[in-house]
Design an enzyme around this catalytic site. Structure first.
Site, PDB file in Angstrom:
ATOM      1  N   SER A   1      -9.888  -0.774   7.522  1.00  0.00           N
ATOM      2  CA  SER A   1      -8.950  -0.437   6.132  1.00  0.00           C
ATOM      3  C   SER A   1      -8.603  -1.637   5.447  1.00  0.00           C
ATOM      4  O   SER A   1      -8.350  -1.738   4.192  1.00  0.00           O
ATOM      5  CB  SER A   1      -8.306   0.693   5.953  1.00  0.00           C
ATOM      6  OG  SER A   1      -9.358   1.820   5.902  1.00  0.00           O
TER       7      SER A   1
ATOM      8  N   LYS B   1       0.885  -1.234  -0.158  1.00  0.00           N
ATOM      9  CA  LYS B   1      -0.117   0.008  -0.122  1.00  0.00           C
ATOM     10  C   LYS B   1       0.890   1.120   0.040  1.00  0.00           C
ATOM     11  O   LYS B   1       1.901   1.280   0.614  1.00  0.00           O
ATOM     12  CB  LYS B   1      -0.982   0.158   1.248  1.00  0.00           C
ATOM     13  CG  LYS B   1      -1.875   1.139   1.300  1.00  0.00           C
ATOM     14  CD  LYS B   1      -2.769   0.948   2.613  1.00  0.00           C
ATOM     15  CE  LYS B   1      -3.952   1.812   2.828  1.00  0.00           C
ATOM     16  NZ  LYS B   1      -4.778   1.899   3.897  1.00  0.00           N
TER      17      LYS B   1
ATOM     18  N   SER C   1      -9.845   1.695   2.993  1.00  0.00           N
ATOM     19  CA  SER C   1      -9.049   2.399   2.505  1.00  0.00           C
ATOM     20  C   SER C   1      -7.825   1.814   1.857  1.00  0.00           C
ATOM     21  O   SER C   1      -7.191   2.157   0.562  1.00  0.00           O
ATOM     22  CB  SER C   1      -8.205   3.468   3.260  1.00  0.00           C
ATOM     23  OG  SER C   1      -7.284   2.911   4.297  1.00  0.00           O
TER      24      SER C   1
END
Ligand SMILES: [Zn+2]
Lengths: 507, 527
Positions: free
Chosen positions: A170, A71, A146
C-alpha cells in the site's frame, strides 16, 4: 533536503513554505482529491510558531517547518481519523500515534490527512467512503492504493513528504503508479501504536517523498523502538539521512526469475531491465535468483490479512464509539418484522428473530462498512472458523514461513532484490471495480515483503509511451534499510526519472 | 471441548463410588471439575496502565486501550505474568518455555474490542496438582489434578436496569483488562465437600503466595463448576450430560449448587435416560435465594470463538532457570507447614489446620515463638488457644497484635518463665491478658515483661511458704479435713479457693496435692 536547508538558513519561512503548499492544494486537489482533511489555520499557526522559535534561536526539531501529509489512518489528537470509512466519520482520537508524536516532536507542519482505501483495504483508493483520488499523471486513472492520497499528494507537489502505510504493498504500489518514492520499512522498525489496524502482523508505516534522500530523512524521523508497541524492534537506528548519500560498493543485485513470468507488461519489463543495466553500469553484479514460494504469496496474504482484519474490525460494533445505527428505526424495523411474522402465524420466525442487540450490531456494521471491508471480514471470519482454521489460517502461516525462508536464502547471495512494483502501470478508475480478484493480483510483487517482514522501496525507473510512471522495487533483508536506501539513491543519482513532474491540473 | 476431554480422562481413572446423597437409592458418583478465575493482585491492568482498584466510579479507570479504541496496542504487564507464574509453580504445574497470547472472539457490549486476550492452545502452565484433605474425615485425602492455569484479561461489567419499563443496559469498563488467572481442575472431585475443600485449599495457597486478595464479594475469585453423574446401571456404566454452573458467589453456594444439581440431574436421568453426548453441554445459573440452578440462554451462537494468536503481542519465554528461581522463592506453603506442625511440633491435624488457615503471618509468629522459647508445643497451644481468642475478641490482626501488644519475644519469655516456675502457671493467662489488652503506640511506652509481672504482684511462691499456708487452712477447717478423711476428696476444693484469695500466685494443683498429703499424714485430724 533543499527545502529544509533554505528553512534552516532563514532564506524562506515556514509560513511561506506552508502557504505555498496550501496554495498548491487549493489549485490542484479539486482535480486530484488526495486530501480528506486539511486544517489551514492549524498548519499556518504551527508554521508561524516554528518561524518564531527559529527567530529566537530556540532548538528546533529535525523537520522544523516542513509540511508533511499523513494518511487518515494514524491517530492525531488535532485531526479526525476516519480511515476513509463511514464507521469513523466523526472519530476524533484522544491520543497521538507514535509516528504523529514523532513528527510533532520534529516540528513538522502536519498539513492534512490523505485519502485511502477504507481501512487500508484496496489497491486503488476507490474504496474510500468519501471521495475518489485521481492519478496526477492521468486523471482518468487510479493513483493505486491503499495510500493513494499519500502518493498523489506528493506527485502533485501538494506536500513534500507524506506518511503512508503498507500491509500488502500500500505504500510501494501507489508510489510506483504515481512516480514517487515510497518505502516500506522492516516490520517492527516503525511503531504501529496509534495506527488503526488492518492486519497487525503485516501493517507497517513508511515515508513517501519525491526522492530517496527525502524518504530516508522521513524514515529516520519516524523509526525506532517504541515501548508502546510490543512488536516494535529494539534495534539501533542508523542515521539514514546521511548514510543515504554513500553509494554501495560491490553491490550484489538479485533478479527474481519468477518476477518476469507471463503477465508482466512489456513496457514495465523493459524499464525494469534497463534499471538493472544502470546498476551494472554502476559496478553491481547481477545474479538471477529464485523465490519458489512467491507464487503462493497472494493466496497466503489473502488468508492472513483478512483473518486479522476480521478480528481487528470487530470493535466497530456501535457500542462504545463510531457509527451506530438509528436505534428507533432499528426498533421500528423489528416491530414491523414481528408483526408480519405474527400475522402469518409463523411463531418459529418470531422466536428466531434477532435480539435488539444483535440487530443493532448488524445494522451498524452493514451501514458503517463498505463492500470491500465486508468482503474481507467475511473471508477472515470464514478462515478462522472451527473446521477451517487448519486448512486456511494455519496453512497460510506455514507458507508464510517458507516465503521468509526463500528470502533468507536469497539474501545469503545478494544484497538487494530488484524487480517491478506492479505488472502494469496505473489502471483506469473503475476498471477493476467489478473484479476483486484482479484487484488482489495487483499485489503480486509487493505482498511477499509484508509476509516476510522485509523492507522494500519503490522508485521511479521510467515512463510508458503514454506517459505513465513505472516503478522499480528494491527489497532488502530485515533491518537492512540502510542498504536499501543507499542502493536506491545510487540509481536515482544516475537517472532523472524522479525529476519529471505531471502537468498542472489547474481546475 | 475441554469438558469433554476431562470426561474422557476421568473414564480411565478409577471411579470411586461414594454415596453422599442419602436419599438416592441408586449408586452414582458426582463428577466435578472446577474453573476458578482469580484476579491477580497487580497495581495495573494486564495490558495497560489503568488501576485495578475495586469500587471506583464507573468508567473512571479506563484509557483508550481498555475501551478498545482503534490503534491502541497491548503491552503485557510483567507483574501479572510473574504472579501467575508463582501460582502455577506452587501448583506444581509444568511451565513451558514458550507461551503465547490468543484472541477469543465474540460480540458482547462489555467486551469493547470484540475479543478477549486469553491463552488457548499453549497456556503458560499445565498439569499440576493440589492436595486436599479433611480433618473431619468426610473424605479421604486426595490429589486433585490441575489441567492448566492460564492468564487472560477480564471483561467489563454489564448493569441491566430494567426499572421504569425500560430495558437499558449500562456498561462499566473499570474491570475490563484486569488480569485473571484461570485455574482449571480435572474432574477429580467427587462431592460438594471435596469441591469446597479444594476451593478452600486453593484460596489458602493463593493467600499464602500473596497473588490475590481472593475477595469473592468483589469478584476477585470466581468459580464455575462442571458437574455430571456417573451411574452404574444394569446395562453397565453411564454418564449424564455435563452442566456448567455459573454465578457461584460463595463456597457455600458452590456446595449447595452442586448438591442441588446432582439431585436434579439424577431426576432428569430417571425421567429421560439422556446420556453424555446426547445433549449439548448446558450452562445453568445458580439462584442462591431459591436454592436452584436454572437454564441460561446460551450466548449468541458463541460456540465458535475463532481463537487465533494475537499478532499485537509477542510470545513469553520462560527458561527453566527462571522457574527454579521462582520455586526457590516460594517459601513454605500450607501443605508443608501443616505437615511440619503435626510431625515436628506434635500438633493435632485439627490444630495444625486451624493455625495454617489463619494465614502466613500467624504461622510465622507461632514459629518465631516456638524458636525463641524452645518449646514448640507450648507455643502452638498459646497461639491456638489464647492468641486467637484475643484476636477474635479485639478484632485485630496478628500484625497489629504483635506490634502493639505481645511480640513473639514477649510470648516466648512468658512461656519460658512459666516453665522455669518464675511465673506461676496459675497466673500466666491473667498476665497474658493484661499484656494483650495494652495497646502501645510506640516502643518506648511499652512496659517490659518484668514491669508487667511486678505490677501484677506476680512472684514465685516457695514450697515451705505453701506448706505453712496449707497447714493454716487445714487447722481452720476441721470439717473439710473430716470430709476428706471420709472419702470426699473433692471437699478440698474449698481450701484451694481460700488459698488463692490469700495469695494469688499459688498453684491450685500444688495446694490440692499438699493438702491431701498433709491430711494423709494426719495433719488437722481431731485427735
Ligand atoms: Zn486502560
Amino acid at each position: 533536503m533543499e527545502l529544509l536547508s533554505l528553512l534552516s538558513a532563514g532564506e524562506i519561512t515556514s509560513v511561506e513554505v506552508t502557504q505555498g503548499y496550501l496554495d498548491q492544494i487549493s489549485a490542484e486537489d479539486g482535480a486530484v482529491g488526495a486530501f480528506l482533511h486539511a486544517d489551514v489555520d492549524l498548519a499556518l499557526s504551527k508554521a508561524a510558531e516554528v518561524d518564531r522559535r527559529r527567530q529566537a534561536n530556540e532548538p528546533l526539531g529535525r523537520l522544523a517547518g516542513l509540511p508533511v501529509a499523513v494518511k487518515d489512518v494514524l491517530c492525531d489528537t488535532q485531526m479526525p481519523a476516519t480511515c476513509a470509512s463511514r464507521m469513523l466519520e466523526n472519530f476524533r482520537p484522544p491520543y497521538d500515534s507514535t509516528v504523529v508524536a514523532k513528527l510533532k516532536e520534529a516540528d513538522a507542519v502536519l498539513i492534512g490527512r490523505t485519502n485511502m482505501d477504507e481501512f487500508a483495504m484496496g489497491g486503488s483508493t476507490e474504496n474510500s467512503a468519501y471521495q475518489l483520488t485521481r492519478n496526477p499523471w492521468d486523471l482518468e486513472r487510479a493513483p493505486g492504493g491503499s495510500s493513494g492520497g499519500a502518493a498523489a499528494c506528493v506527485a502533485a507537489r501538494m506536500a513534500p513528504l507524506s506518511i503512508g502505510t503498507d500491509t500488502g504493498g500500500s505504500i510501494r504500489q501507489p508510489a510506483g503508479l504515481c512516480g514517487v518514492v515510497g518505502l516500506k520499512p522492516t516490520y517492527g522498525r516503525v511503531s504501529r501504536y496509534g495506527l488503526v489496524a488492518f492486519a497487525s502482523s503485516l501493517d507497517q508505516v513508511g515515508p513517501l517523498a519525491l526522492n530517496v534522500a527525502d524518504a530516508a530523512l522521513l524514515l529516520e524521523t519516524i523509526a525506532g523502538h517504541d515501548p508502546l508497541d510490543s512488536t516494535s524492534l529494539d534495534e539501533p537506528l542508523p542515521a539514514y539521512s546521511t548514510l543515504v548519500e554513500r553509494p554501495l560498493e560491490g553491490l550484489r543485485l538479485g533478479i527474481v526469475r519468477e518476477h518476469f513470468a507471463e503477465g508482466l507488461n512489456p513496457e514495465v519489463e523493459e524499464a525494469v531491465r534497463a534499471a538493472v543495466a544502470v546498476y551494472e553500469s554502476l559496478g553491481a553484479t547481477v545474479k538471477e535468483i529464485s523465490l519458489p514460494h512467491s507464487k503462493y504469496a497472494v493466496a497466503t496474504y489473502y488468508v492472513i490479512a483478512p483473518s486479522e482484519a476480521s478480528s481487528n474490525l470487530a470493535r466497530y460494533d456501535g457500542i462504545h464509539y463510531g457509527h451506530r445505527t438509528d436505534i428507533s428505526a432499528m426498533q421500528a424495523e423489528l416491530a414491523t418484522e414481528q408483526k408480519a411474522f405474527l400475522a402469518a402465524g409463523d411463531q418459529i420466525a418470531v422466536d428466531n428473530m434477532d435480539s435488539p442487540l444483535v440487530r443493532m450490531y448488524r445494522r451498524t456494521r452493514a451501514e458503517g462498512f463498505g463492500s470491500e471491508v465486508k468482503r474481507r471480514i467475511m473471508l477472515g471470519t470464514y478462515a478462522l472458523s472451527a473446521g477451517y482454521y487448519d486448512a486456511y489460517y494455519l496453512k497460510a502461516l506455514k507458507v508464510r514461513r517458507l516465503i521468509r525462508q526463500d528470502f533468507d536464502a536469497a539474501f545469503e547471495e545478494v544484497d538487494l532484490i530488484a524487480g517491478p512494483v506492479t505488472a502494469e502501470p496505473a489502471f483506469k478508475l473503475g476498471q477493476m471495480s467489478g473484479d476483486p480478484l484482479a484487484m488482489y493480483l495487483v499485489d503480486l510483487y509487493t505482498v511477499s515483503a509484508n509476509l516476510a517482514g522485509l523492507p522494500g522501496i519503490s522508485l521511479p525507473c521510467g515512463f510508458t509511451t503514454s506517459g505513465l510512471p513505472i516503478g522499480l522495487q528494491l527489497q532488502a533483508a530485515p533491518l537492512a534499510e540502510e542498504t536499501l536506501i543507499r542502493g536506491a539513491r545510487m540509481f536515482e543519482q544516475a537517472t532523472d526519472w524522479h525529476q519529471r513532474r505531471p502537468e498542472k491540473k489547474q481546475s | 471441548m475441554i469438558e469433554i476431554v476431562w470426561f474422557l480422562n476421568s473414564q480411565s481413572a478409577k471411579v470411586e463410588v461414594r454415596k453422599w446423597h442419602k436419599s438416592m437409592a441408586e449408586d452414582f458418583t458426582t463428577v466435578i471439575g472446577l474453573e476458578v478465575h482469580v484476579q491477580l493482585a497487580t497495581q495495573s491492568k494486564l495490558f495497560c496502565r489503568c488501576s485495578t482498584q475495586f469500587g471506583a466510579e464507573p468508567n473512571t479507570q479506563t484509557c483508550p486501550l481498555c475501551i478498545g479504541m482503534p490503534g491502541t496496542l497491548p503491552v503485557m504487564n510483567r507483574e501479572a505474568y510473574d504472579l501467575a507464574l508463582k501460582t502455577a509453580v506452587a501448583l506444581d504445574c509444568e511451565i513451558p518455555e514458550f507461551t503465547k497470547w490468543d484472541r477469543k472472539q465474540y460480540y458482547y457490549p462489555d467486551l469493547p474490542k470484540g475479543y478477549q486476550i486469553s491463552q488457548y492452545d499453549l497456556p503458560m502452565s499445565s498439569g499440576g496438582t493440589l492436595a486436599i484433605s479433611d480433618s473431619q474425615d468426610q473424605f479421604e485425602p486426595k490429589q486433585i489434578r490441575i489441567t492448566r492455569a492460564h492468564l487472560e484479561e477480564d471483561a467489563g461489567k454489564s448493569i441491566h436496569d430494567e426499572a421504569n419499563g425500560k430495558a437499558d443496559s449500562e456498561i462499566d469498563l473499570n474491570r475490563t483488562g484486569t488480569p485473571l488467572l484461570e485455574i482449571v481442575s480435572e474432574p477429580d472431585l467427587r462431592s460438594p465437600a471435596e469441591a469446597k475443600a479444594y476451593l478452600q485449599e486453593l484460596k489458602l495457597l493463593l493467600t499464602y503466595l500473596g497473588v490475590s486478595d481472593c475477595n469473592m464479594q468483589e469478584g476477585s475469585l470466581r468459580v464455575d463448576a462442571n458437574v455430571n453423574l456417573h451411574l452404574e446401571t444394569d446395562s453397565g456404566s453411564a454418564a449424564t450430560p455435563i452442566v456448567e454452573i455459573k454465578n457461584l458467589n460463595s463456597f457455600r453456594a458452590v456446595e449447595r449448587a452442586i448438591e442441588y444439581e446432582a439431585g436434579r440431574q439424577y431426576r432428569v436421568w430417571q425421567e429421560t435416560g439422556q446420556k453424555l453426548g446426547e445433549a449439548p453441554k448446558q450452562t445453568r445459573g445458580w439462584d442462591d435465594a431459591a436454592g436452584v440452578t436454572r437454564g441460561q440462554r446460551s450466548k449468541e451462537e458463541s460456540s465458535d470463538y475463532r481463537y487465533f494468536p494475537d499478532p499485537d503481542l509477542v510470545p513469553v519465554i520462560t527458561l527453566p532457570e527462571q522457574v527454579a528461581q521462582v520455586k526457590a522463592s516460594l517459601g513454605e506453603l500450607p501443605a508443608a507447614l501443616r505437615q511440619r506442625l503435626t510431625t515436628d511440633f506434635g500438633l493435632s491435624e485439627y490444630d495444625a489446620e486451624v493455625l495454617v488457615n489463619q494465614g502466613r503471618a500467624l504461622v510465622d509468629y507461632t514459629l518465631r515463638v516456638a524458636d525463641l522459647s524452645g518449646d514448640a508445643k507450648s507455643a502452638c497451644n498459646w497461639v491456638t488457644q489464647e492468641v486467637l481468642r484475643v484476636l477474635k475478641e479485639q478484632g485485630r490482626s496478628i500484625e497489629q497484635f504483635q506490634e502493639q501488644s505481645v511480640s513473639s519475644n514477649d510470648l516466648a519469655e512468658l512461656i519460658c518463665k512459666v516453665k522455669s516456675g518464675e511465673v506461676p502457671s496459675a497466673r500466666a493467662r491473667e498476665l497474658f491478658d493484661v499484656m494483650a489488652r495494652e495497646i502501645y503506640v510506640s516502643f518506648e511506652d511499652k512496659l517490659s515483661f518484668e514491669e508487667v509481672v511486678k505490677s501484677l504482684g506476680i512472684e514465685q511462691v516457695d514450697e515451705s511458704e505453701l506448706i505453712d499456708l496449707c497447714k493454716e487452712l487445714l487447722g481452720a477447717n476441721p470439717r473439710i479435713v473430716a470430709d476428706v478423711q471420709n472419702g470426699k476428696q473433692q471437699a478440698v476444693g474449698a481450701l484451694i479457693g481460700q488459698a488463692k484469695q490469700r495469695n494469688p500466685n499459688v498453684d491450685p494443683g500444688q495446694i490440692r496435692k499438699l493438702c491431701l498429703e498433709l491430711i494423709e499424714q494426719g495433719f488437722g485430724s481431731a485427735e
